[in-house]
Write an enzyme that holds these catalytic residues in place. Sequence first.
Site, PDB file in Angstrom:
ATOM      1  CG  ASP A 168      22.472  68.311  46.314  1.00 12.90           C
ATOM      2  OD1 ASP A 168      22.785  67.106  46.279  1.00 12.90           O
ATOM      3  OD2 ASP A 168      23.313  69.239  46.243  1.00 12.90           O
ATOM      4  CD  GLU A 207      30.178  58.015  45.175  1.00 17.17           C
ATOM      5  OE1 GLU A 207      29.219  58.809  45.150  1.00 17.17           O
ATOM      6  OE2 GLU A 207      31.366  58.370  45.169  1.00 17.17           O
ATOM      7  CG  HIS A 254      23.834  63.978  45.119  1.00 18.36           C
ATOM      8  ND1 HIS A 254      24.492  65.051  45.685  1.00 18.36           N
ATOM      9  CD2 HIS A 254      24.789  63.080  44.801  1.00 18.36           C
ATOM     10  CE1 HIS A 254      25.788  64.820  45.687  1.00 18.36           C
ATOM     11  NE2 HIS A 254      26.006  63.627  45.158  1.00 18.36           N
ATOM     12  NE  ARG A 255      26.986  64.211  48.595  1.00 19.13           N
ATOM     13  CZ  ARG A 255      27.892  65.165  48.733  1.00 19.13           C
ATOM     14  NH1 ARG A 255      27.877  65.932  49.810  1.00 19.13           N
ATOM     15  NH2 ARG A 255      28.824  65.361  47.825  1.00 19.13           N
ATOM     16  CG  HIS A 259      30.180  62.933  50.486  1.00 17.46           C
ATOM     17  ND1 HIS A 259      31.331  63.695  50.561  1.00 17.46           N
ATOM     18  CD2 HIS A 259      30.018  62.642  49.171  1.00 17.46           C
ATOM     19  CE1 HIS A 259      31.824  63.867  49.344  1.00 17.46           C
ATOM     20  NE2 HIS A 259      31.048  63.234  48.481  1.00 17.46           N
ATOM     21  CE  LYS A 314      31.689  59.426  48.157  1.00 17.00           C
ATOM     22  NZ  LYS A 314      32.092  60.215  46.990  1.00 17.00           N
ATOM     23  CD  GLU A 322      25.244  59.357  45.365  1.00 16.27           C
ATOM     24  OE1 GLU A 322      26.460  59.200  45.257  1.00 16.27           O
ATOM     25  OE2 GLU A 322      24.739  60.172  46.186  1.00 16.27           O
ATOM     26  CG  ASP A 345      28.139  59.280  49.058  1.00 12.47           C
ATOM     27  OD1 ASP A 345      28.411  59.094  47.866  1.00 12.47           O
ATOM     28  OD2 ASP A 345      27.509  60.278  49.479  1.00 12.47           O
TER      29      ASP A 345
HETATM   30  O1  G3P Z   1      27.414  59.363  42.672  1.00 12.20           O
HETATM   31  C1  G3P Z   1      27.372  60.653  42.200  1.00 12.20           C
HETATM   32  C2  G3P Z   1      28.057  61.621  43.126  1.00 12.20           C
HETATM   33  O2  G3P Z   1      27.548  61.411  44.418  1.00 12.20           O
HETATM   34  C3  G3P Z   1      29.551  61.480  43.153  1.00 12.20           C
HETATM   35  O3  G3P Z   1      30.167  62.477  43.890  1.00 12.20           O
HETATM   36  O4  G3P Z   1      31.266  63.393  45.866  1.00 12.20           O
HETATM   37  O5  G3P Z   1      28.809  63.633  45.620  1.00 12.20           O
HETATM   38  O6  G3P Z   1      29.806  61.407  46.138  1.00 12.20           O
HETATM   39  P1  G3P Z   1      30.003  62.728  45.455  1.00 12.20           P
HETATM   40 MG    MG Z   2      28.075  60.152  46.055  1.00  7.01          MG
END
Ligand code: G3P
Ligand code: MG
Length: 240
Positions: A228, A108, A6-7, A48, A110, A33, A35
């Site tokens: 994470d 993702e 994640h990120r 993000h 945004k 993943e 953003d």
């Molecule tokens: O894509 C999953 C998750 O990343 C969505 O929430 O706020 O972490 O981008 P956020």
């Molecule tokens: Mg995200």
Amino acid sequence: MDIFAHRGASGNFPENTIAAFKEAARLPVFGVEFDVHMTADGELVVIHDESINRTSDGTGYVKDLSLGELMKHDFGSWFSSDFQGETIPTLVDVLDVFDSTEHKLNIELKSDIFPYEGMVGRVLDVIAERQLESRVIISSFDHSAIQAVKRLNPQIETAALFMEVLVHPLDYIHRIPADALHILFPAAIRPPMAEVINSGMPVRTFTVNDEKYAMLVKQAGVQAIFTDYPEKMNAFLHSR
Ligand code: G3P
Ligand code: MG
């Protein structure tokens, strides 16, 4: 159950930086993943928040700054002095890190706060140039953006993002339409999700950093977690 970093590997590296992505690229996990926002001069950058205040030494909204202006800032020191000098990556910079790996790439969009006119088309152009159609999943809380992706290129897998406990989620997902449902962890294990999971549609959940919760979502039939701590979760899930 699959794992997405994640990120990037954002638990131990500054989120959405090349350092975090290089670490994710090194790991034997299913995907990553990140953003995407758009700058004042129409460049696609990976960060993000809408603003750079939290994760850099600067201030301001991405939409109001040019790529050149953004590049003057440090995106690593807020996390640790070990990462001083990390700059904001462009979408292309991040894709370069995964050029010779097999990781699934969850982009993702945004555009749920600021609409970023033209962003969908630009992202699809980059994917087409690099022939990444079968490697990407495009997700967004902005469901009109993923609707646009499907219209422009039905080949590309899309996912609708949610935070809420949903009622009749399949009806809604089919209406968008989207191929998958990405949802905040506690809502992912509420009864209405069984309808989606039993239909065969992928349900993936964020952000799962605790092994206990990983077991709960695995038992519910969730296809993947965003975490994470991809290395820790990978060791845990493969030790069972
Ligand atoms: O894509 C999953 C998750 O990343 C969505 O929430 O706020 O972490 O981008 P956020
Ligand atoms: Mg995200």
